[in-house]
Motif scaffolding. Structure first.
Motif, mmCIF file in Angstrom:
data_model
loop_
_atom_site.group_PDB
_atom_site.id
_atom_site.type_symbol
_atom_site.label_atom_id
_atom_site.label_comp_id
_atom_site.label_asym_id
_atom_site.label_seq_id
_atom_site.Cartn_x
_atom_site.Cartn_y
_atom_site.Cartn_z
ATOM 1 N N ALA A 228 43.865 46.597 57.576
ATOM 2 C CA ALA A 228 44.094 45.326 56.988
ATOM 3 C C ALA A 228 44.926 45.048 55.675
ATOM 4 C CB ALA A 228 42.866 44.576 56.879
ATOM 5 N N GLU A 229 45.526 46.117 55.148
ATOM 6 C CA GLU A 229 46.320 46.125 54.073
ATOM 7 C C GLU A 229 47.968 45.605 54.293
ATOM 8 O OE1 GLU A 229 46.716 46.409 49.681
ATOM 9 O OE2 GLU A 229 44.895 46.897 51.183
ATOM 10 N N GLN A 230 48.245 45.760 55.358
ATOM 11 C CA GLN A 230 49.372 45.063 55.816
ATOM 12 C C GLN A 230 49.414 43.559 55.564
ATOM 13 O OE1 GLN A 230 49.722 44.695 60.500
ATOM 14 N NE2 GLN A 230 47.949 45.851 60.136
ATOM 15 N N PHE A 231 48.185 42.946 55.411
ATOM 16 C CA PHE A 231 48.139 41.442 55.457
ATOM 17 C C PHE A 231 47.893 40.966 53.922
ATOM 18 C CE2 PHE A 231 46.118 42.461 59.685
ATOM 19 C CZ PHE A 231 46.998 42.192 60.396
ATOM 20 N N ALA A 232 47.462 42.108 53.006
ATOM 21 C CA ALA A 232 46.963 41.888 51.647
ATOM 22 C C ALA A 232 47.795 40.845 51.028
ATOM 23 C CB ALA A 232 46.863 43.240 50.980
ATOM 24 N N GLU A 233 48.967 41.211 50.711
ATOM 25 C CA GLU A 233 49.804 40.564 49.922
ATOM 26 C C GLU A 233 50.093 39.139 50.078
ATOM 27 O OE1 GLU A 233 54.326 40.622 48.107
ATOM 28 O OE2 GLU A 233 53.909 41.984 49.532
ATOM 29 N N GLU A 234 50.225 38.758 51.339
ATOM 30 C CA GLU A 234 50.294 37.304 51.704
ATOM 31 C C GLU A 234 48.795 36.500 51.631
ATOM 32 O OE1 GLU A 234 50.903 34.454 56.059
ATOM 33 O OE2 GLU A 234 51.514 36.701 55.955
ATOM 34 N N ILE A 235 47.879 37.100 52.089
ATOM 35 C CA ILE A 235 46.674 36.523 52.075
ATOM 36 C C ILE A 235 46.192 36.112 50.651
ATOM 37 C CG2 ILE A 235 44.092 36.999 52.439
ATOM 38 C CD1 ILE A 235 45.490 36.149 54.944
ATOM 39 N N TYR A 236 46.417 37.441 49.640
ATOM 40 C CA TYR A 236 45.917 37.168 48.358
ATOM 41 C C TYR A 236 46.829 36.043 47.554
ATOM 42 C CZ TYR A 236 43.162 41.195 48.606
ATOM 43 O OH TYR A 236 42.248 41.965 48.827
ATOM 44 N N ALA A 237 48.085 35.847 47.902
ATOM 45 C CA ALA A 237 49.109 34.807 47.417
ATOM 46 C C ALA A 237 48.671 33.473 47.751
ATOM 47 C CB ALA A 237 50.465 35.330 47.672
ATOM 48 N N LYS A 238 48.174 33.389 49.007
ATOM 49 C CA LYS A 238 47.514 31.928 49.503
ATOM 50 C C LYS A 238 46.281 31.705 48.840
ATOM 51 C CE LYS A 238 49.730 31.881 53.996
ATOM 52 N NZ LYS A 238 49.573 31.757 55.578
ATOM 53 N N ALA A 239 45.490 32.684 48.613
ATOM 54 C CA ALA A 239 44.059 32.272 48.163
ATOM 55 C C ALA A 239 44.018 31.910 46.468
ATOM 56 C CB ALA A 239 42.994 33.449 48.291
ATOM 57 N N GLY A 240 45.155 32.678 45.874
ATOM 58 C CA GLY A 240 45.031 32.244 44.329
ATOM 59 C C GLY A 240 43.806 33.127 43.810
ATOM 60 N N VAL A 241 43.428 32.646 42.630
ATOM 61 C CA VAL A 241 42.339 33.442 41.891
ATOM 62 C C VAL A 241 41.217 32.881 42.078
ATOM 63 C CG1 VAL A 241 41.579 33.494 39.165
ATOM 64 C CG2 VAL A 241 43.958 33.184 39.577
ATOM 65 N N LEU A 242 40.293 33.997 42.594
ATOM 66 C CA LEU A 242 38.924 33.955 42.955
ATOM 67 C C LEU A 242 37.714 33.770 41.933
ATOM 68 C CD1 LEU A 242 38.714 36.161 46.171
ATOM 69 C CD2 LEU A 242 39.528 33.670 46.102
ATOM 70 N N ASP A 243 36.736 33.144 42.072
ATOM 71 C CA ASP A 243 35.575 32.956 41.314
ATOM 72 C C ASP A 243 34.789 34.230 41.007
ATOM 73 O OD1 ASP A 243 33.546 32.426 39.399
ATOM 74 O OD2 ASP A 243 33.050 30.632 40.480
ATOM 75 N N PRO A 244 34.706 34.968 40.238
ATOM 76 C CA PRO A 244 33.989 36.250 40.326
ATOM 77 C C PRO A 244 32.520 35.999 40.206
ATOM 78 C CG PRO A 244 34.960 35.949 38.015
ATOM 79 C CD PRO A 244 35.547 34.948 39.105
ATOM 80 N N GLN A 245 32.095 34.722 39.823
ATOM 81 C CA GLN A 245 30.657 34.130 39.766
ATOM 82 C C GLN A 245 30.167 33.546 41.080
ATOM 83 O OE1 GLN A 245 28.806 35.015 37.141
ATOM 84 N NE2 GLN A 245 30.767 36.038 36.188
ATOM 85 N N ASP A 246 30.937 33.371 42.059
ATOM 86 C CA ASP A 246 30.652 32.801 43.331
ATOM 87 C C ASP A 246 30.159 33.805 44.392
ATOM 88 O OD1 ASP A 246 30.421 31.588 45.579
ATOM 89 O OD2 ASP A 246 32.348 30.790 45.785
ATOM 90 N N PRO A 247 28.809 33.847 44.686
ATOM 91 C CA PRO A 247 28.402 35.088 45.543
ATOM 92 C C PRO A 247 29.219 35.051 46.748
ATOM 93 C CG PRO A 247 26.494 33.419 44.939
ATOM 94 C CD PRO A 247 27.813 32.863 44.379
ATOM 95 N N ALA A 248 29.837 34.122 47.051
ATOM 96 C CA ALA A 248 30.902 34.136 48.533
ATOM 97 C C ALA A 248 31.799 35.356 48.368
ATOM 98 C CB ALA A 248 31.292 32.781 48.869
ATOM 99 N N ASN A 249 32.321 35.343 46.950
ATOM 100 C CA ASN A 249 33.321 36.356 46.546
ATOM 101 C C ASN A 249 32.920 37.606 45.990
ATOM 102 O OD1 ASN A 249 35.447 34.142 46.941
ATOM 103 N ND2 ASN A 249 35.018 33.535 44.945
ATOM 104 N N MET A 250 31.509 37.674 45.511
ATOM 105 C CA MET A 250 30.961 38.738 45.051
ATOM 106 C C MET A 250 30.241 39.741 46.051
ATOM 107 S SD MET A 250 31.890 39.819 41.742
ATOM 108 C CE MET A 250 30.417 40.750 41.571
ATOM 109 N N CYS A 251 29.677 38.925 46.948
ATOM 110 C CA CYS A 251 28.627 39.876 47.921
ATOM 111 C C CYS A 251 29.421 40.097 49.397
ATOM 112 C CB CYS A 251 27.428 38.871 48.151
ATOM 113 S SG CYS A 251 26.523 38.544 46.673
#
Length: 279
Positions: A228-251
């Motif tokens: 899936a690394e082929q999708f990483a740059e585009e996906i991360y750019a669209k998502a912006g900064v993620l909250d590291p305290q949110d279980p949806a991002n951390m777990c």
């Protein structure tokens, strides 16, 4: 094999499995609660049946060499909703397998059996159960059920802890993606490996950022090809900064880890399923 049974054959992943599984047996018996599957394959028969109906499951399983058990409600839901298909249904499959001498059950488990582990821990196949809801709890139950039937009755089981088998649309999926081709390969290896005993393996492609470790299940011969690394740059750019305290991002469980128990979590995954069949 003479007879192979596929439960959940009308579901999204089951629909992708019908053709490859039909090539591995003389007769493929597909089953689901749906009215039908449309055009059947030349060596395929369809049985409409409820997983929670023991007599129906016993009749389907009779004479089978193996069962590929993908039938279930695939979402977080109230316990009472999941009880029939996801828990009682699993018992019905394994007890029917015992009564009729089935050699092996291949089970669609889920990362949600261990979904509350943090993603910063690269968990292996021996990670302790840590479900992220009733859906994950049902996966834990069935994994333990499968182990018991192996220990007590000698029925082999391969539990596939699938992470996310859909097109990559969110940051979590850059690590958790299981391509459809790799999913088919995973199931094929779970079926044709000579000795499985009781095995757990994560259903994930060869992603650079895969958060799980499959090294303890190399005996199954699963060697994923997609990344899936082929999708990483585009996906991360669209998502912006993620909250590291949110279980949806951390777990590991993603949105299932932050959604209240009993409430649907699938919508939060924003899946692009590229449906081949019906959910």
């Amino acid at each position: 094999m003479k007879k192979l049974v596929l439960t959940g054959a009308a579901g999204r992943l089951g629909s992708y499995l019908r053709v490859p599984l039909s090539k591995m047996c003389e007769t493929l018996v597909s089953t689901d609660i749906a009215d039908g599957l449309g055009k059947l394959l030349p060596n395929e028969t369809y049985v409409q049946a409820d997983l929670a109906d023991f007599a129906a499951m016993e009749a389907v399983v009779k004479g089978a060499d193996m069962v590929v058990h993908f039938g279930a409600i695939v979402d977080e839901a109230p316990f009472e909703t999941l009880l029939g298909p996801n828990l009682i249904g699993s018992y019905n499959i394994w007890e029917s397998a015992r009564r009729h001498g089935v050699r092996r059950v291949v089970y669609a488990s889920s990362i949600h059996a261990v979904g509350m582990h943090p993603k910063t821990e690269a968990i292996g196949i021996n990670a302790a159960h840590r479900p992220d809801g009733f859906y994950g709890l049902a996966k834990c139950f069935t994994e333990d059920l499968a182990r018991m039937y192996w220990d007590k009755e000698g029925i082999e089981a391969v539990c596939l802890r699938i992470l996310s088998c859909a097109n990559v649309t969110n940051p979590r999926a850059v690590g958790s993606w299981l391509s459809y081709d790799d999913m088919i390969h995973l199931v094929e290896r779970a079926i044709d490996t000579p000795i499985a005993g009781f095995s757990i393996i994560y259903g994930v492609s060869d992603n650079d950022r895969a958060p799980v470790d499959n090294s303890g299940a190399r005996h199954l011969g699963y060697r994923p090809q997609d990344n899936a690394e082929q999708f990483a740059e585009e996906i991360y750019a669209k998502a912006g900064v993620l909250d590291p305290q949110d279980p949806a991002n951390m777990c590991h469980g993603g949105p299932f880890a932050s959604t209240p128990m009993g409430q649907s979590a699938m919508m939060a995954l924003n899946l692009d399923t590229d449906d081949k069949g019906k959910d």
